[in-house]
Design a protein around this motif. Structure first.
Motif, mmCIF file in Angstrom:
data_model
loop_
_atom_site.group_PDB
_atom_site.id
_atom_site.type_symbol
_atom_site.label_atom_id
_atom_site.label_comp_id
_atom_site.label_asym_id
_atom_site.label_seq_id
_atom_site.Cartn_x
_atom_site.Cartn_y
_atom_site.Cartn_z
ATOM 1 N N LYS A 1 0.826 -1.223 0.000
ATOM 2 C CA LYS A 1 0.000 0.000 0.000
ATOM 3 C C LYS A 1 0.856 1.268 0.000
ATOM 4 O O LYS A 1 0.503 2.254 0.645
ATOM 5 N N THR A 2 1.975 1.233 -0.722
ATOM 6 C CA THR A 2 2.838 2.420 -0.755
ATOM 7 C C THR A 2 2.127 3.605 -1.422
ATOM 8 O O THR A 2 2.524 4.751 -1.226
ATOM 9 N N ASP A 3 1.042 3.309 -2.162
ATOM 10 C CA ASP A 3 0.273 4.416 -2.775
ATOM 11 C C ASP A 3 -0.380 5.303 -1.711
ATOM 12 O O ASP A 3 -0.752 6.441 -1.989
ATOM 13 N N THR B 1 -1.614 -0.273 -7.343
ATOM 14 C CA THR B 1 -1.128 0.473 -8.517
ATOM 15 C C THR B 1 -0.079 -0.302 -9.313
ATOM 16 O O THR B 1 0.235 0.054 -10.438
ATOM 17 N N GLY B 2 0.485 -1.349 -8.691
ATOM 18 C CA GLY B 2 1.504 -2.138 -9.376
ATOM 19 C C GLY B 2 2.925 -1.657 -9.103
ATOM 20 O O GLY B 2 3.899 -2.287 -9.529
ATOM 21 N N LEU C 1 9.657 -6.325 -8.942
ATOM 22 C CA LEU C 1 10.712 -6.946 -8.132
ATOM 23 C C LEU C 1 10.205 -8.210 -7.457
ATOM 24 O O LEU C 1 10.889 -9.227 -7.374
ATOM 25 N N TRP C 2 8.982 -8.130 -6.966
ATOM 26 C CA TRP C 2 8.347 -9.269 -6.295
ATOM 27 C C TRP C 2 8.139 -10.423 -7.267
ATOM 28 O O TRP C 2 8.472 -11.572 -6.969
ATOM 29 N N PHE C 3 7.653 -10.098 -8.488
ATOM 30 C CA PHE C 3 7.466 -11.149 -9.496
ATOM 31 C C PHE C 3 8.823 -11.784 -9.842
ATOM 32 O O PHE C 3 8.939 -13.001 -9.943
ATOM 33 N N LEU D 1 16.628 -10.293 6.626
ATOM 34 C CA LEU D 1 15.326 -10.066 5.994
ATOM 35 C C LEU D 1 15.477 -9.161 4.761
ATOM 36 O O LEU D 1 16.147 -8.138 4.808
ATOM 37 N N GLU D 2 14.834 -9.564 3.658
ATOM 38 C CA GLU D 2 14.817 -8.723 2.444
ATOM 39 C C GLU D 2 13.534 -7.903 2.419
ATOM 40 O O GLU D 2 12.519 -8.319 2.990
ATOM 41 N N PHE D 3 13.555 -6.762 1.754
ATOM 42 C CA PHE D 3 12.364 -5.903 1.701
ATOM 43 C C PHE D 3 12.021 -5.533 0.268
ATOM 44 O O PHE D 3 12.908 -5.227 -0.522
ATOM 45 N N PHE D 4 10.722 -5.560 -0.056
ATOM 46 C CA PHE D 4 10.234 -4.945 -1.290
ATOM 47 C C PHE D 4 9.118 -3.999 -0.917
ATOM 48 O O PHE D 4 8.212 -4.374 -0.177
ATOM 49 N N LYS D 5 9.200 -2.778 -1.428
ATOM 50 C CA LYS D 5 8.135 -1.805 -1.180
ATOM 51 C C LYS D 5 7.204 -1.844 -2.378
ATOM 52 O O LYS D 5 7.623 -1.588 -3.509
ATOM 53 N N ILE D 6 5.961 -2.201 -2.121
ATOM 54 C CA ILE D 6 5.044 -2.449 -3.245
ATOM 55 C C ILE D 6 3.685 -1.783 -3.035
ATOM 56 O O ILE D 6 3.315 -1.423 -1.914
ATOM 57 N N SER D 7 2.969 -1.639 -4.116
ATOM 58 C CA SER D 7 1.546 -1.320 -4.049
ATOM 59 C C SER D 7 0.836 -2.313 -4.953
ATOM 60 O O SER D 7 0.947 -2.226 -6.180
ATOM 61 N N ALA D 8 0.143 -3.259 -4.343
ATOM 62 C CA ALA D 8 -0.577 -4.255 -5.149
ATOM 63 C C ALA D 8 -1.632 -3.572 -5.992
ATOM 64 O O ALA D 8 -1.978 -4.037 -7.077
#
Lengths: 124, 293
Positions: free
Chosen positions: B239-241, B273-274, B279-281, B264-271
Motif C-alpha cells: 500500500k505504498t500508494d 497500482t503495481g 521486483l516481487w514477481f 530479511l529482504e524488503f520490497f516496497k510495493i503497491s498491489a
C-alpha cells in the motif's frame, strides 16, 4: 490464542503416552516453557484446564516451570540474559543474533497412577 | 478446537473447495459430552507456574508423598522430555520433503488482517499463472470469500477454515495438499490466517515465509511482533500508494525490522497500482527457477 492449540497437543501427547505405558490416570504433569517460546504461561494454564477435561489428565496437577532466556550478540559475541525476544545486547544494543536458551516448550515428566496396580487392588 | 464451544474436539477445521458446499476434509460434526443447559461446573485442580528454573532443580516432585524411586504404590514417574511442537515439526518436515521431491516452491504468506494479502495474491497469480502452475491454500477462520476470489482466476484453490483457531498448522496443510493434485515444477501459496502472533510458531514446511505489512499499520510493527519478523525471509511493505496520507516512516520500519532480522529482504510495493511489483514477481520467478533449473 495458540495456547489452546498447544494445550490440546499436550493432552494428545500425554494420552498417547499414558496408553503406551499402560497408565491409568495422570496425577501430575510438569511442563517447561521458556520465556522466549512465545507462549504465555497463564494462558497455557487456562487452556490446559479446558483441554484436560474428560481425559486421563482430568484431575492432574499442572506444574509449569518457566526457563530463562539467553542469546548471543552477532556484533560482539557477548552472551546475555534475555527476558523478551527483543531484549538487546547490553554492549551494542543490538537484538540477539542467536537465541541460546529459553525458546523451548517441553513436557518434562508425568506422574501416573498405574492402571495394573489399580486393577489388582480391585481384584483383592 | 471446536468452534461451538472451544472444547477441543478433533476435526474442528474444514477444508473446502471453491464451488463445493461440502467440506472435503475435517468437519464440525461431533457430539458434546456437556450441554450448556446443564451448567458448566467443572473444577480443575490448582496449578501454578514457577517463575524461573534456577529457583529449584528440575528433578523435584511436587506432592510430598511422591518421591522419585520411592513412589507410593501404583504411582510412577515418566520422564518424557518431549518438545510440544514435535508433531507439528515432524509433519512440517514431511510437507517440506513433498515440496522438495515435487520441486514446488511454497510460500507461506503471513500478515496482520487487512494488509492486502489477497489482492496481492490476485495480482501475482494473474501475472505468473502462464509461466508455471500456481496453487493456493487459503486460511481463514470463517468463509469461502478468499477462495472464491482466487477461484475466479481459474487456478486450483483450497480453503481451510480454522474455526476458532488462529493459525494454520502443518497437519491442516498436509491434508489440504491431498485435496488437489499438485504438478511438479510449480508454485504454491499458503495464505495464512491474518495474525502476526500465532502463525510464527507453526512451521508448515514452506520453502519461504513472506511477511506482508502495509503502510497503514505503523512503522513500529516489527518491534511489536518481533517473533514473526525474526522467522520470515522476505518482507513486503504494501500500500505504498497511501504513503502521502499516513504517518508511516519507511526508513524507521525497515530499520526496526532489519534490526530484528538482519537477513530479511524488503520490497516496497503497491498491489493496487503495481508499483514495485516487478521486483516481487522477479523474486518468485527466480526462486521457482532455482528449484527447477
Amino acid at each position: 490464542m495458540h495456547e489452546l492449540t498447544l494445550a490440546m497437543t499436550i493432552v494428545d501427547m500425554v494420552v498417547e503416552e499414558a496408553e503406551r505405558s499402560n497408565a491409568g490416570t495422570v496425577q501430575e504433569i510438569e511442563l517447561e516453557v521458556g520465556v522466549l517460546s512465545g507462549v504465555n504461561a497463564d494462558a497455557l494454564e487456562f487452556a490446559l484446564s479446558l483441554a484436560m477435561r474428560n481425559t486421563v489428565l482430568e484431575n492432574a496437577f499442572v506444574l509449569i516451570v518457566q526457563t530463562k532466556g539467553s542469546g548471543r550478540c552477532n556484533q560482539c559475541d557477548r552472551v546475555f540474559a534475555m527476558t523478551e525476544i527483543w531484549t538487546t545486547c547490553p554492549g551494542c544494543n543490538m537484538p540477539a543474533g542467536e537465541i541460546l536458551s529459553g525458546d523451548a516448550m517441553r513436557i518434562v515428566s508425568l506422574v501416573v497412577n498405574d492402571q495394573e496396580e489399580i486393577d489388582s487392588f480391585a481384584l483383592k | 478446537m471446536c468452534d461451538i464451544c472451544g472444547c477441543g474436539e478433533p476435526g474442528s477445521y474444514k477444508i473446502r473447495k471453491a464451488g463445493l458446499d461440502d467440506p472435503v476434509e475435517g468437519g464440525f460434526e461431533h457430539s458434546h459430552p456437556h450441554g450448556y443447559d446443564q451448567g458448566h461446573i467443572h473444577d480443575h485442580n490448582h496449578s501454578h507456574h514457577h517463575p524461573y528454573s534456577d529457583d529449584h532443580d528440575h528433578n523435584h516432585s511436587h506432592n510430598e508423598d511422591i518421591i522419585p524411586g520411592e513412589m507410593a504404590t501404583g504411582k510412577r514417574i515418566i520422564n518424557l522430555g518431549k518438545d510440544i511442537l514435535e508433531k507439528n515439526n515432524l509433519m512440517a518436515e514431511r510437507n517440506r520433503g513433498f515440496f522438495e521431491a515435487k520441486e514446488v516452491f511454497c510460500i507461506n504468506m503471513v500478515s496482520s488482517p487487512g494488509s492486502g494479502k489477497t489482492t496481492l495474491l490476485e495480482k501475482t497469480i494473474v501475472k505468473l499463472k502462464d509461466k508455471f502452475p500456481v496453487y493456493v491454500i487459503e486460511g481463514d477462520q470463517q468463509s469461502m470469500l478468499d477462495a472464491d476470489r482466487i477461484a475466479k482466476l481459474g487456478i486450483p484453490v483450497v480453503q481451510i477454515n480454522t474455526g476458532l483457531g488462529c493459525h494454520l498448522d502443518a497437519n491442516m496443510v498436509n491434508k489440504a495438499l491431498k485435496s488437489f493434485e499438485i504438478k511438479s515444477h510449480s508454485l504454491l501459496f499458503i495464505e495464512n490466517v491474518g495474525n502476526l502472533v500465532c502463525p510464527a510458531l507453526f512451521d508448515l514446511g514452506e520453502t519461504s515465509r513472506v511477511l506482508v505489512m502495509s503502510v497503514t499499520e505503523g512503522d513500529d510493527k516489527p518491534v511489536k511482533y518481533s517473533a514473526m519478523f525474526r522467522s520470515s525471509h522476505l518482507c513486503l511493505i504494501n500500500k505504498t500508494d497511501l504513503l502521502p496520507y499516513v504517518d508511516f516512516q519507511m526508513d524507521s520500519a525497515v530499520n526496526n525490522a532489519a534490526v530484528m532480522n538482519p537477513s530479511l529482504e524488503f520490497f516496497k510495493i503497491s498491489a493496487k497500482t503495481g508499483e514495485g511489483m516487478d521486483l516481487w514477481f522477479a523474486w518468485i520467478i527466480h526462486n521457482v527457477s532455482k528449484i527447477n533449473p
